[in-house]
Design a protein around this motif. Structure first.
Motif, PDB file in Angstrom:
ATOM      1  N   ALA A   2       0.840  -1.189   0.000  1.00 33.81           N
ATOM      2  CA  ALA A   2       0.000   0.000   0.000  1.00 33.81           C
ATOM      3  C   ALA A   2       0.878   1.243   0.000  1.00 33.81           C
ATOM      4  CB  ALA A   2      -0.893  -0.001   1.235  1.00 33.81           C
ATOM      5  N   SER A   3       0.365   2.291  -0.637  1.00 33.78           N
ATOM      6  CA  SER A   3       1.176   3.512  -0.680  1.00 33.78           C
ATOM      7  C   SER A   3       1.175   4.173   0.688  1.00 33.78           C
ATOM      8  CB  SER A   3       0.613   4.465  -1.730  1.00 33.78           C
ATOM      9  OG  SER A   3      -0.464   5.181  -1.204  1.00 33.78           O
ATOM     10  N   LEU A   4       2.298   4.766   1.023  1.00 29.85           N
ATOM     11  CA  LEU A   4       2.454   5.427   2.314  1.00 29.85           C
ATOM     12  C   LEU A   4       1.951   6.858   2.216  1.00 29.85           C
ATOM     13  CD1 LEU A   4       6.035   4.188   3.196  1.00 29.85           C
ATOM     14  CD2 LEU A   4       3.884   3.317   4.069  1.00 29.85           C
ATOM     15  N   ALA A   5       1.542   7.391   3.333  1.00 24.36           N
ATOM     16  CA  ALA A   5       1.122   8.786   3.376  1.00 24.36           C
ATOM     17  C   ALA A   5       2.338   9.677   3.167  1.00 24.36           C
ATOM     18  CB  ALA A   5       0.467   9.078   4.716  1.00 24.36           C
ATOM     19  N   SER A   6       2.092  10.933   2.890  1.00 20.81           N
ATOM     20  CA  SER A   6       3.205  11.850   2.666  1.00 20.81           C
ATOM     21  C   SER A   6       4.036  11.985   3.944  1.00 20.81           C
ATOM     22  CB  SER A   6       2.683  13.217   2.236  1.00 20.81           C
ATOM     23  OG  SER A   6       2.102  13.862   3.348  1.00 20.81           O
ATOM     24  N   PRO A   7       5.326  12.267   3.801  1.00 23.83           N
ATOM     25  CA  PRO A   7       6.185  12.396   4.987  1.00 23.83           C
ATOM     26  C   PRO A   7       5.705  13.468   5.963  1.00 23.83           C
ATOM     27  CG  PRO A   7       7.529  12.222   3.028  1.00 23.83           C
ATOM     28  CD  PRO A   7       6.108  12.340   2.573  1.00 23.83           C
ATOM     29  N   LEU A   8       5.180  14.570   5.449  1.00 29.95           N
ATOM     30  CA  LEU A   8       4.693  15.625   6.334  1.00 29.95           C
ATOM     31  C   LEU A   8       3.493  15.139   7.147  1.00 29.95           C
ATOM     32  CD1 LEU A   8       4.906  18.515   7.300  1.00 29.95           C
ATOM     33  CD2 LEU A   8       3.450  19.185   5.385  1.00 29.95           C
ATOM     34  N   ARG A   9       2.602  14.395   6.519  1.00 32.54           N
ATOM     35  CA  ARG A   9       1.429  13.867   7.219  1.00 32.54           C
ATOM     36  C   ARG A   9       1.847  12.878   8.309  1.00 32.54           C
ATOM     37  NH1 ARG A   9      -4.367  12.742   5.109  1.00 32.54           N
ATOM     38  NH2 ARG A   9      -3.894  14.805   4.380  1.00 32.54           N
ATOM     39  N   VAL A  10       2.846  12.040   8.007  1.00 33.46           N
ATOM     40  CA  VAL A  10       3.326  11.079   9.003  1.00 33.46           C
ATOM     41  C   VAL A  10       3.980  11.819  10.164  1.00 33.46           C
ATOM     42  CG1 VAL A  10       4.906   9.158   9.406  1.00 33.46           C
ATOM     43  CG2 VAL A  10       3.584   9.241   7.297  1.00 33.46           C
ATOM     44  N   CYS A  11       4.759  12.842   9.864  1.00 32.88           N
ATOM     45  CA  CYS A  11       5.411  13.629  10.923  1.00 32.88           C
ATOM     46  C   CYS A  11       4.364  14.289  11.819  1.00 32.88           C
ATOM     47  CB  CYS A  11       6.317  14.683  10.300  1.00 32.88           C
ATOM     48  SG  CYS A  11       7.191  15.695  11.507  1.00 32.88           S
ATOM     49  N   ARG A  12       3.350  14.871  11.224  1.00 31.15           N
ATOM     50  CA  ARG A  12       2.286  15.488  12.016  1.00 31.15           C
ATOM     51  C   ARG A  12       1.558  14.450  12.860  1.00 31.15           C
ATOM     52  NH1 ARG A  12      -0.291  19.513   7.497  1.00 31.15           N
ATOM     53  NH2 ARG A  12       1.290  21.143   7.673  1.00 31.15           N
ATOM     54  N   GLY A  13       1.357  13.253  12.304  1.00 33.78           N
ATOM     55  CA  GLY A  13       0.701  12.190  13.060  1.00 33.78           C
ATOM     56  C   GLY A  13       1.521  11.752  14.263  1.00 33.78           C
ATOM     57  N   ILE A  14       2.830  11.621  14.070  1.00 31.07           N
ATOM     58  CA  ILE A  14       3.705  11.242  15.187  1.00 31.07           C
ATOM     59  C   ILE A  14       3.680  12.323  16.263  1.00 31.07           C
ATOM     60  CG2 ILE A  14       6.114  10.872  15.858  1.00 31.07           C
ATOM     61  CD1 ILE A  14       6.506   9.453  13.184  1.00 31.07           C
ATOM     62  N   LEU A  15       3.739  13.590  15.858  1.00 29.52           N
ATOM     63  CA  LEU A  15       3.706  14.676  16.837  1.00 29.52           C
ATOM     64  C   LEU A  15       2.357  14.736  17.555  1.00 29.52           C
ATOM     65  CD1 LEU A  15       5.632  17.455  14.906  1.00 29.52           C
ATOM     66  CD2 LEU A  15       6.490  15.843  16.604  1.00 29.52           C
ATOM     67  N   LYS A  16       1.290  14.408  16.860  1.00 33.06           N
ATOM     68  CA  LYS A  16      -0.035  14.359  17.495  1.00 33.06           C
ATOM     69  C   LYS A  16      -0.078  13.271  18.565  1.00 33.06           C
ATOM     70  CE  LYS A  16      -4.659  12.926  16.462  1.00 33.06           C
ATOM     71  NZ  LYS A  16      -5.397  12.164  15.505  1.00 33.06           N
ATOM     72  N   GLU A  17       0.504  12.114  18.258  1.00 36.36           N
ATOM     73  CA  GLU A  17       0.535  11.027  19.238  1.00 36.36           C
ATOM     74  C   GLU A  17       1.421  11.391  20.431  1.00 36.36           C
ATOM     75  OE1 GLU A  17      -1.359   8.384  19.272  1.00 36.36           O
ATOM     76  OE2 GLU A  17      -2.247   8.874  17.343  1.00 36.36           O
ATOM     77  N   LEU A  18       2.549  12.056  20.178  1.00 38.41           N
ATOM     78  CA  LEU A  18       3.404  12.499  21.283  1.00 38.41           C
ATOM     79  C   LEU A  18       2.671  13.497  22.173  1.00 38.41           C
ATOM     80  CD1 LEU A  18       6.901  12.993  19.615  1.00 38.41           C
ATOM     81  CD2 LEU A  18       6.212  11.225  21.231  1.00 38.41           C
ATOM     82  N   ARG A  19       1.901  14.390  21.549  1.00 36.51           N
ATOM     83  CA  ARG A  19       1.129  15.369  22.318  1.00 36.51           C
ATOM     84  C   ARG A  19       0.065  14.663  23.163  1.00 36.51           C
ATOM     85  NH1 ARG A  19       0.405  18.772  18.479  1.00 36.51           N
ATOM     86  NH2 ARG A  19      -1.454  17.798  17.622  1.00 36.51           N
ATOM     87  N   ALA A  20      -0.546  13.603  22.617  1.00 38.17           N
ATOM     88  CA  ALA A  20      -1.558  12.868  23.380  1.00 38.17           C
ATOM     89  C   ALA A  20      -0.934  12.136  24.560  1.00 38.17           C
ATOM     90  CB  ALA A  20      -2.280  11.877  22.461  1.00 38.17           C
ATOM     91  N   ILE A  21       0.300  11.651  24.399  1.00 42.26           N
ATOM     92  CA  ILE A  21       0.959  10.901  25.464  1.00 42.26           C
ATOM     93  C   ILE A  21       1.512  11.839  26.537  1.00 42.26           C
ATOM     94  CG2 ILE A  21       2.959   9.449  25.995  1.00 42.26           C
ATOM     95  CD1 ILE A  21       2.599   8.206  23.195  1.00 42.26           C
ATOM     96  N   GLN A  22       2.198  12.894  26.122  1.00 41.85           N
ATOM     97  CA  GLN A  22       2.957  13.716  27.062  1.00 41.85           C
ATOM     98  C   GLN A  22       2.278  15.008  27.465  1.00 41.85           C
ATOM     99  OE1 GLN A  22       6.734  14.184  25.165  1.00 41.85           O
ATOM    100  NE2 GLN A  22       7.321  12.065  25.564  1.00 41.85           N
ATOM    101  N   GLY A  23       1.219  15.381  26.809  1.00 37.33           N
ATOM    102  CA  GLY A  23       0.521  16.611  27.174  1.00 37.33           C
ATOM    103  C   GLY A  23       1.109  17.825  26.469  1.00 37.33           C
ATOM    104  N   PRO A  24       0.759  19.010  26.944  1.00 40.13           N
ATOM    105  CA  PRO A  24       1.156  20.237  26.240  1.00 40.13           C
ATOM    106  C   PRO A  24       2.657  20.521  26.243  1.00 40.13           C
ATOM    107  CG  PRO A  24      -0.101  20.738  28.229  1.00 40.13           C
ATOM    108  CD  PRO A  24      -0.088  19.264  28.085  1.00 40.13           C
ATOM    109  N   SER A  25       3.416  19.890  27.110  1.00 42.03           N
ATOM    110  CA  SER A  25       4.860  20.161  27.156  1.00 42.03           C
ATOM    111  C   SER A  25       5.647  19.158  26.314  1.00 42.03           C
ATOM    112  CB  SER A  25       5.337  20.117  28.598  1.00 42.03           C
ATOM    113  OG  SER A  25       5.174  18.813  29.118  1.00 42.03           O
ATOM    114  N   TYR A  26       5.030  18.608  25.279  1.00 41.96           N
ATOM    115  CA  TYR A  26       5.706  17.596  24.463  1.00 41.96           C
ATOM    116  C   TYR A  26       6.870  18.171  23.670  1.00 41.96           C
ATOM    117  CZ  TYR A  26       3.432  19.321  20.221  1.00 41.96           C
ATOM    118  OH  TYR A  26       3.031  20.082  19.163  1.00 41.96           O
ATOM    119  N   LYS A  27       6.889  19.471  23.411  1.00 49.01           N
ATOM    120  CA  LYS A  27       7.963  20.064  22.614  1.00 49.01           C
ATOM    121  C   LYS A  27       9.296  20.104  23.356  1.00 49.01           C
ATOM    122  CE  LYS A  27       5.330  22.782  19.381  1.00 49.01           C
ATOM    123  NZ  LYS A  27       5.137  24.074  18.748  1.00 49.01           N
ATOM    124  N   GLN A  28       9.278  19.938  24.675  1.00 48.99           N
ATOM    125  CA  GLN A  28      10.514  19.916  25.438  1.00 48.99           C
ATOM    126  C   GLN A  28      11.049  18.495  25.626  1.00 48.99           C
ATOM    127  OE1 GLN A  28       7.840  21.867  26.621  1.00 48.99           O
ATOM    128  NE2 GLN A  28       8.780  23.705  25.773  1.00 48.99           N
TER     129      GLN A  28
END
Length: 110
Positions: A2-28
């Protein structure tokens, strides 16, 4: 395959999951720094086609799938995990049934 999603979409998805796990301070977090570093390092220009970049994209898509599946598993586990001993009425209600009542009014039924 199956074709993979665009790299930007995958990156945003990973960051969304990190935000769900770690809360608002995920950028640190170290995970955020690592993901952003890897995406910047494997950025593709129009002149090159690199197998390593495709492998990195596939690995990131697989990691996104792992994060989303783990989050869904924990949500289902918390929803359906046993909460100790339950009454027969409560167990029957979980599956959408009702217990029969005793005809004749013996006095012990509800």
């Amino acid at each position: 395959m199956a074709s993979l999603a665009s790299p930007l979409r995958v990156c945003r998805g990973i960051l969304k999951e990190l935000r769900a796990i770690q809360g608002p301070s995920y950028k640190q977090s170290l995970a955020y720094a690592y993901v952003m570093d890897q995406y910047r390092k494997n950025k593709v220009t129009g002149e090159r086609y690199c197998r390593a970049q495709q492998e990195a994209h596939h690995a990131s898509h697989t990691y996104l799938c792992l994060l989303a599946s783990t989050r869904n598993h924990l949500a289902l586990h918390n929803l359906y995990h046993g909460k100790g001993e339950r009454s027969p009425e409560e167990v029957a209600g979980l599956v959408g049934l009702r217990l029969p009542t005793q005809p004749g009014g013996k006095g012990w039924e509800k």
